[in-house]
Design a protein around this motif. Sequence first.
Motif, PDB file in Angstrom:
ATOM      1  N   PHE A  64      22.925  38.024  32.422  1.00  0.00           N
ATOM      2  CA  PHE A  64      23.069  37.602  33.821  1.00  0.00           C
ATOM      3  C   PHE A  64      24.365  38.153  34.412  1.00  0.00           C
ATOM      4  N   LEU A  65      25.454  38.097  33.632  1.00  0.00           N
ATOM      5  CA  LEU A  65      26.739  38.607  34.124  1.00  0.00           C
ATOM      6  C   LEU A  65      26.661  40.102  34.394  1.00  0.00           C
TER       7      LEU A  65
ATOM      8  N   LYS B  91      36.413  29.188  34.127  1.00  0.00           N
ATOM      9  CA  LYS B  91      37.179  30.235  33.453  1.00  0.00           C
ATOM     10  C   LYS B  91      36.397  31.533  33.521  1.00  0.00           C
ATOM     11  N   VAL B  92      37.094  32.613  33.942  1.00  0.00           N
ATOM     12  CA  VAL B  92      36.460  33.920  34.080  1.00  0.00           C
ATOM     13  C   VAL B  92      37.308  34.949  33.347  1.00  0.00           C
ATOM     14  N   ASP B  93      36.661  35.750  32.507  1.00  0.00           N
ATOM     15  CA  ASP B  93      37.318  36.849  31.814  1.00  0.00           C
ATOM     16  C   ASP B  93      36.809  38.171  32.364  1.00  0.00           C
ATOM     17  N   PHE B  94      37.741  39.043  32.721  1.00  0.00           N
ATOM     18  CA  PHE B  94      37.378  40.347  33.282  1.00  0.00           C
ATOM     19  C   PHE B  94      37.642  41.460  32.265  1.00  0.00           C
TER      20      PHE B  94
ATOM     21  N   LYS C 237      27.871  43.670  37.326  1.00  0.00           N
ATOM     22  CA  LYS C 237      27.840  45.084  36.947  1.00  0.00           C
ATOM     23  C   LYS C 237      28.831  45.412  35.829  1.00  0.00           C
ATOM     24  N   GLY C 238      28.966  44.500  34.873  1.00  0.00           N
ATOM     25  CA  GLY C 238      29.827  44.760  33.727  1.00  0.00           C
ATOM     26  C   GLY C 238      31.295  44.483  33.957  1.00  0.00           C
TER      27      GLY C 238
END
Length: 1012
Positions: A947-948, A1009-1012, A953-954
Amino acid sequence: MKKQTHFSRMKILLLLIFTPVMLIAQETITGKVVVESSGEGAPFVNVVENGTDNGTATDIDGNFSINVNALPVRLRVFALGFAEQMVDVATAGAISIQIKESSEALEEVVVTGLATSVKRSNAANAVASVSAEDLAGLTPPQTLDGALAGKFAGALITRSSGAPGGGISVKLRGVTSVNGNAQPLYIVDGIYVNNNSISAAGLNAVSGAAAGGNASNQDNPSNRIADINPDDIESVEVLKGASAAAIYGARAAAGVIIITTKRGKQGKTKVSFSQDIGFNTIINFRGQRQYTEQRVFDFFFSPNADPILDQRSRDAANDQVALFRAASNSGRLVDYEDEIYGEQGLISNTSVNVSGGSENTQFYAAFSNNEEDGIVKNTGYDRKSIRLNINHQFLDDRAKLSLSSNYIDSKADRGFFNNDNTGTTIGVALTSTLPWAQLQPDATGAYPDNPFGSSNPLQTRDLITNREDVNRFIVGGTLDVKLYENEKSNLKLVLGGGVDYYELITTSIFPKRLQFQKPSNGGLNGVSALGTTENKDANYSAFLVHNYTTSNDLNFRTQAGITKQTFFRNTVGNIASDLIAFETNLDQGANVSVSQFKQKQEDQGFFVQEELNYQDKIIGTIGIRGDKSSNNGDANELFYYPKASAAVNLHNFDFWKVGFMNQFKVRGAYGEAGNFAPNGAVFTTYTSSLIDGIAGIVLPIFPLSLGDSDISPERQKELEVGFDASFLQSRVNLEFSYYNKTVDDLILQANVEPSSGFTTKFSNAGDLQNQGFEVSVNADVFTGDDFEWNTGALFFTNRSEVTRLDVDPFNLGAFGTGLGTFRIEEGESVTQIVGNDSNGNLVVLGDAEPDFQMTFTNNLRYKDFTLSFLWHWKQGGDNINLTNLLTDFGGTSPDYDDIDLDPAGVTPNGPFRVGAFRSGNATPFTEDASYLRLREVGLYYTLPTKFLDQVFKGNVSNFKVGFSGNNLINIFDYNSYDPEVSNFGGNGLSTGVEVTPFPSAKRYLFHVKVDF
């Protein structure tokens, strides 16, 4: 020579002929190695053709290419920290390989020396470890020390104040000192970190809490370990006793807590953002007394033999009945407890960190902003933290430099609570404030006086200031240099150093318009207090570490080095009273007093240790630490602290045939550690005087204590034995430890002849002993693709005894035998609580030491959902609850009219406790402080990787949302806000004394929480 030349030429010719054929026959396999949990490319992973030395490594994005002679082929994929994979490849082309992170592949190491560590499977001590996930991953804690509660065996962790910003007592394996330091030493990335609780706010000038010669601190300031951001921490190791903590020598008798902060890893730069938002509420209200007109009359009417006085009392009682009736009929009865403690404080935690790096240089940078309002208006805590950690390898990887830096800016508004002798703190004022009192301000903002107390608690809450401001820098570094290396041995140099510097500013303002500041009410006409503390601690070390391995795999590791620590503190307190108008500057007061406390200390020492390891079967260690200090009577005298330990991994021997038990280790360790004499014990303290205009020095009025320059540090000696076992391929793990810990040469105050001019003298006059055992069990109950369940339990207990006492038994802490106090007595528990009974006899009323503690954790995962929770059960351990007595005096106790204390079943609880106090009977004031609480719970959902990838788009590798809470369920019979309380702060024996505290809170948080 000609034959050799000819043969060489033939090899070259054959190579030229067959190389093109070999190249034509080779197949090329390309692909990418990704981490299963995140879907990100895994850099620097080895990809090797199985059974050969033909291999390659992935690039920074996880891509690789390898040539093989023929297909099909088996590839072996491995890297440090990941489970090894075997991949069968049938055709050429691009493939994708997923690898899993593995805790077994990257086995945890624990500290065994000042410059070395050892695999946990080989450790001879029960060193408790708390991971980043266990510490802050479930429920973001307010402070680091609070986050440790319930996470490991052997600790009694007590919150001394519910005010935001901390105030925590941590005792490891029982009480280790009566008059000296009882809090553990904190080490962060090799830096000695200060954890003082500094009372410089000047509150005693208003509260009079330390009046009557009682010099104890009852202001409950925060302790400085609260400055460390828990989200920056990678792991925590706890050395609970001298058998492990001996490596830190003279400062380690209360244990050592070693903190390692997060570091960057080689690979592409990662950015992580998290936001927590929530609120807090009081854990438990005491409640209100249920008033009736008859109860109001009875409380205010005091029969008197004099008819005139009797009639005045009757009239006053009838007036209160009329006020109660009017307020009740009009709905104007106010629950002032709810009015003060019923706020829902907003919580907001924001964190951003960036990490990454190349093969030689890695970095970790983080910023956090933590804001938490209290459950009382105008209280709260605000902490901003900036961290930058850098690792750099150079000189062909022969040298490694690790740097850590942290800046903290924090503010804590702590209100005005706890004991006082003037009736002015918010808590004490509430005890006598009746619900028909009208205390709200009028349209002009003017507050009425409280007719039932010395202060209007709403006015005090809204107008006073009690703030702590901290600016702090913690900076340190370690340099490892390989001086020599060959096949069997190597030698490295380890240099380390660090500085912890902070400025603490305390500001207290009590405006002159407060009820209790008015001169007509006996006040000081306004008070402004400013305290400043400059604190600078520094530590330096240099070590050589040598490894040598024999042909039969016997490894010798030797370390030797020197250490130095310097400590400096300068606290200045200024108090101004009789303020001009609404001014708060110190120079705007008619009366100004100044006090100063300055302390400087320098410690030096050495440490030598030898470790032996025979094939991970038998592991032994022996070492010694020597320390000298300017804090000793003889600054050049060395005190020695030895240690020795051994562990035997029976499962590594050939005779081990127990199939269901894959690990069984027996271990034993002995060590010694010290504790410095408290301030004032080594030398006699004098104070200034001014007599007829002539300045001089005199002995202080209190305490009249004579110092002893020959006094020795307290010495802890600990023997620990235990075993570790794993069953069913490590799905079930068991750890058991028993310890016997003695503290010799306790520094006590002995009575001396009055003709000496003193009342007491510090001396090494006693010994004490702590014994206990600790059990931990962890089990992977179920492991599958969609569902996982891990559970664990801790059980631990401790018993103490004073084994030698060269002075007469004495009482200390609390408020005397008429209310309950602690007593040091040979043959008895060091934490026993004594007091007078109804016959006037001194009896044992209880013990502050718990019977046992137990925690129960569960971690469950179903697909992308996780649920985790931690229950904490403390059984036994008593408190001295004096809040009840104060509410009895004010007629506000919720159980005032119940009848369950009087053995005769006649006198209600309120009058019974008041009567007991007046007769000197302390029996009703000691209560059982057991509790069962849900310390932490968290429910999270992680969005699927597919889904992410589709949505972002990665660009986003992880996205998690969730809910968590602290102390959401609390079960106890204790008759107050929370059994976890301490009027006298975090140090010493007085934990568990309650006098109208700032109540504890439960917290509700929502997370992204979001990791890029």
